[in-house]
Write a protein that holds these residues in place. Structure first.
Motif, mmCIF file in Angstrom:
data_model
loop_
_atom_site.group_PDB
_atom_site.id
_atom_site.type_symbol
_atom_site.label_atom_id
_atom_site.label_comp_id
_atom_site.label_asym_id
_atom_site.label_seq_id
_atom_site.Cartn_x
_atom_site.Cartn_y
_atom_site.Cartn_z
ATOM 1 N N SER A 156 23.591 14.812 54.870
ATOM 2 C CA SER A 156 24.866 14.219 54.497
ATOM 3 C C SER A 156 25.093 14.433 53.010
ATOM 4 C CB SER A 156 24.870 12.716 54.810
ATOM 5 O OG SER A 156 26.087 12.125 54.410
ATOM 6 N N GLY A 157 26.289 14.868 52.649
ATOM 7 C CA GLY A 157 26.580 15.088 51.239
ATOM 8 C C GLY A 157 27.721 16.061 51.041
ATOM 9 N N LYS A 158 28.188 16.132 49.809
ATOM 10 C CA LYS A 158 29.269 17.051 49.459
ATOM 11 C C LYS A 158 28.733 18.152 48.551
ATOM 12 C CE LYS A 158 33.130 13.795 49.902
ATOM 13 N NZ LYS A 158 34.282 13.173 49.213
ATOM 14 N N TYR A 159 29.295 19.350 48.742
ATOM 15 C CA TYR A 159 28.882 20.508 47.964
ATOM 16 C C TYR A 159 30.129 21.238 47.454
ATOM 17 C CZ TYR A 159 24.209 19.767 49.810
ATOM 18 O OH TYR A 159 23.005 19.214 50.124
ATOM 19 N N LYS A 160 29.962 21.889 46.305
ATOM 20 C CA LYS A 160 31.078 22.629 45.714
ATOM 21 C C LYS A 160 30.756 24.117 45.745
ATOM 22 C CE LYS A 160 33.304 21.027 42.143
ATOM 23 N NZ LYS A 160 33.691 20.608 40.769
ATOM 24 N N THR A 161 31.747 24.929 46.094
ATOM 25 C CA THR A 161 31.540 26.383 46.133
ATOM 26 C C THR A 161 31.504 26.940 44.713
ATOM 27 O OG1 THR A 161 33.923 26.800 46.318
ATOM 28 C CG2 THR A 161 32.692 26.579 48.370
ATOM 29 N N THR A 162 30.571 27.836 44.454
ATOM 30 C CA THR A 162 30.458 28.448 43.130
ATOM 31 C C THR A 162 31.188 29.789 43.076
ATOM 32 O OG1 THR A 162 28.353 29.496 43.730
ATOM 33 C CG2 THR A 162 28.253 27.314 42.702
ATOM 34 N N ALA A 163 31.742 30.191 44.198
ATOM 35 C CA ALA A 163 32.533 31.429 44.296
ATOM 36 C C ALA A 163 33.376 31.314 45.562
ATOM 37 C CB ALA A 163 31.618 32.650 44.381
ATOM 38 N N ALA A 164 34.337 32.220 45.717
ATOM 39 C CA ALA A 164 35.091 32.246 46.972
ATOM 40 C C ALA A 164 34.091 32.472 48.100
ATOM 41 C CB ALA A 164 36.128 33.364 46.943
ATOM 42 N N LEU A 165 34.139 31.629 49.125
ATOM 43 C CA LEU A 165 33.061 31.632 50.124
ATOM 44 C C LEU A 165 33.603 31.546 51.541
ATOM 45 C CD1 LEU A 165 29.986 31.547 50.609
ATOM 46 C CD2 LEU A 165 30.097 29.073 50.323
ATOM 47 N N ASN A 166 33.075 32.395 52.429
ATOM 48 C CA ASN A 166 33.494 32.404 53.836
ATOM 49 C C ASN A 166 32.830 31.286 54.634
ATOM 50 O OD1 ASN A 166 35.129 34.710 53.612
ATOM 51 N ND2 ASN A 166 33.401 36.084 53.936
ATOM 52 N N MET A 167 33.617 30.664 55.497
ATOM 53 C CA MET A 167 33.073 29.746 56.503
ATOM 54 C C MET A 167 33.008 30.528 57.804
ATOM 55 S SD MET A 167 34.707 26.313 58.212
ATOM 56 C CE MET A 167 34.621 25.261 56.783
ATOM 57 N N ARG A 168 31.836 30.534 58.466
ATOM 58 C CA ARG A 168 31.636 31.348 59.656
ATOM 59 C C ARG A 168 31.339 30.489 60.891
ATOM 60 N NH1 ARG A 168 31.175 36.721 58.442
ATOM 61 N NH2 ARG A 168 30.961 37.224 56.225
ATOM 62 N N THR A 169 31.528 31.088 62.071
ATOM 63 C CA THR A 169 31.327 30.352 63.320
ATOM 64 C C THR A 169 29.862 30.043 63.580
ATOM 65 O OG1 THR A 169 31.298 32.461 64.518
ATOM 66 C CG2 THR A 169 33.403 31.257 64.418
ATOM 67 N N SER A 170 28.953 30.844 63.020
ATOM 68 C CA SER A 170 27.523 30.589 63.181
ATOM 69 C C SER A 170 26.799 31.016 61.905
ATOM 70 C CB SER A 170 26.967 31.343 64.392
ATOM 71 O OG SER A 170 27.133 32.741 64.238
ATOM 72 N N ALA A 171 25.521 30.675 61.838
ATOM 73 C CA ALA A 171 24.740 30.887 60.618
ATOM 74 C C ALA A 171 24.230 32.321 60.497
ATOM 75 C CB ALA A 171 23.585 29.904 60.573
ATOM 76 N N LEU A 200 26.660 27.448 47.127
ATOM 77 C CA LEU A 200 27.011 26.031 47.161
ATOM 78 C C LEU A 200 26.106 25.264 46.207
ATOM 79 C CD1 LEU A 200 27.365 25.454 51.013
ATOM 80 C CD2 LEU A 200 29.242 25.474 49.353
ATOM 81 N N LYS A 201 26.663 24.302 45.517
ATOM 82 C CA LYS A 201 25.839 23.419 44.697
ATOM 83 C C LYS A 201 26.250 21.973 44.964
ATOM 84 C CE LYS A 201 28.681 23.395 40.457
ATOM 85 N NZ LYS A 201 28.682 23.650 39.003
ATOM 86 N N LYS A 202 25.302 21.075 44.781
ATOM 87 C CA LYS A 202 25.539 19.664 45.050
ATOM 88 C C LYS A 202 26.714 19.173 44.204
ATOM 89 C CE LYS A 202 24.150 15.863 47.160
ATOM 90 N NZ LYS A 202 24.076 15.740 48.621
ATOM 91 N N TYR A 203 27.647 18.516 44.885
ATOM 92 C CA TYR A 203 28.837 18.014 44.197
ATOM 93 C C TYR A 203 28.539 16.668 43.561
ATOM 94 C CZ TYR A 203 33.509 16.002 43.572
ATOM 95 O OH TYR A 203 34.619 15.401 43.044
ATOM 96 N N LYS A 204 28.762 16.593 42.273
ATOM 97 C CA LYS A 204 28.573 15.339 41.541
ATOM 98 C C LYS A 204 29.937 14.687 41.339
ATOM 99 C CE LYS A 204 24.448 16.863 39.038
ATOM 100 N NZ LYS A 204 23.840 17.085 37.702
ATOM 101 N N LYS A 205 30.083 13.552 41.956
ATOM 102 C CA LYS A 205 31.357 12.853 41.864
ATOM 103 C C LYS A 205 31.618 12.426 40.434
ATOM 104 C CE LYS A 205 34.045 9.241 44.146
ATOM 105 N NZ LYS A 205 34.015 8.143 45.152
ATOM 106 N N VAL A 206 32.858 12.608 40.008
ATOM 107 C CA VAL A 206 33.252 12.194 38.665
ATOM 108 C C VAL A 206 33.148 10.686 38.570
ATOM 109 C CG1 VAL A 206 35.142 12.175 36.999
ATOM 110 C CG2 VAL A 206 34.795 14.149 38.479
#
Length: 257
Positions: free
Chosen positions: A62-77, A123-129
């Motif tokens: 469980s958690g939020k992550y921020k993309t460090t570049a334009a990143l594809n979401m795919r149907t499988s790993a 992806l890197k761990k998103y730190k909430k402001v």
């Protein structure tokens, strides 16, 4: 021994040997068949074991992550699977599972109404402001910002000696005691909540061209159809009404209320 008796004896012996050899051959065949079946079963078990080792089970997270570049979401790993969408750099995604496939860690994430897999390499761990304080009002933000009317616009500026657009909004929020917000306009958009009913002191995000959807500018909503921002050559009030320069360039509003 008579000829007839000799012939009968030879025939009976031959028949006995034939039956004996035939029985032996059948036994050998049965044994070979059993060995073949055992070997086949062992191979199936080995194959299954190999498959289980190669396929990593997904672990719930469980958690939020921020993309460090334009990143594809795919149907499988895997990189050969279908692309569901491409998230822009700086997008914040919510992760629910992770697993490692062929040495690469993948996260199952939700973003923009879709769920799929993204490579952890981008992806890197998103730190909430830090949460913005509600002790002050939107008017306090505007009052803090208008003290700097006329301060020159300076690219990368974050102080009263010169501001760029996001440097000005960040500084105004801090001076009003509203806490810390991110440094650039797109990061401020990612951190703020969307609102269709902006209040004084909320953020307004703009594109460079009318009808655009790529954020290039940010200012403070000042009420009465105006924005207070660092634009042009200085900090100033300008109109966002229909027919104005800035009105058609509004993308969205963000709030920290």
């Amino acid at each position: 021994m008579k000829k007839k008796n000799l012939f009968t004896a030879i025939t009976a012996g031959t028949l006995a040997l034939t039956i004996s050899f035939t029985g032996l051959t059948n036994g050998q065949q049965n044994t070979a068949s059993a060995e073949s079946q055992t070997t086949s079963n062992n191979e199936v078990h080995k194959s299954t074991a190999i498959t289980m080792v190669a396929s990593s089970k997904a672990t719930k997270i469980s958690g939020k992550y921020k993309t460090t570049a334009a990143l594809n979401m795919r149907t499988s790993a895997k990189t050969t699977s279908k692309v569901l969408l491409t998230a822009k750099k700086g997008a914040v995604v919510k992760a629910s599972y992770k697993k490692k496939v062929n040495g690469t860690t993948w996260y199952k994430v939700s973003y923009n109404g879709k769920t799929g897999w993204m490579s952890s390499a981008y992806l890197k761990k998103y730190k909430k402001v830090s949460k913005v304080s509600n002790s002050a009002t939107g008017s306090d933000i505007i009052n803090a910002g208008r003290k700097y009317l006329g301060v020159p616009y300076v690219w990368g500026g974050t102080s009263p000696s010169g501001f760029d657009c996001s440097g000005f909004t960040q500084y105004a929020y801090k001076q009003a005691g509203q806490g810390s917000i991110p440094r650039n306009s797109r990061a401020q958009r990612a951190a703020a909540a969307y609102t269709s009913n902006p209040q004084v002191g909320d953020l307004i995000f703009f594109s460079a061209n009318p009808g655009g959807d790529y954020i290039t500018h940010v200012g403070l909503y000042a009420g009465n159809g105006q924005v207070l921002h660092a634009a042009g050559n200085k900090v100033q009030y300008q109109s966002i009404a229909n027919g104005s320069y800035w009105g058609p360039r509004i993308i969205s509003y963000g709030t920290f209320r």
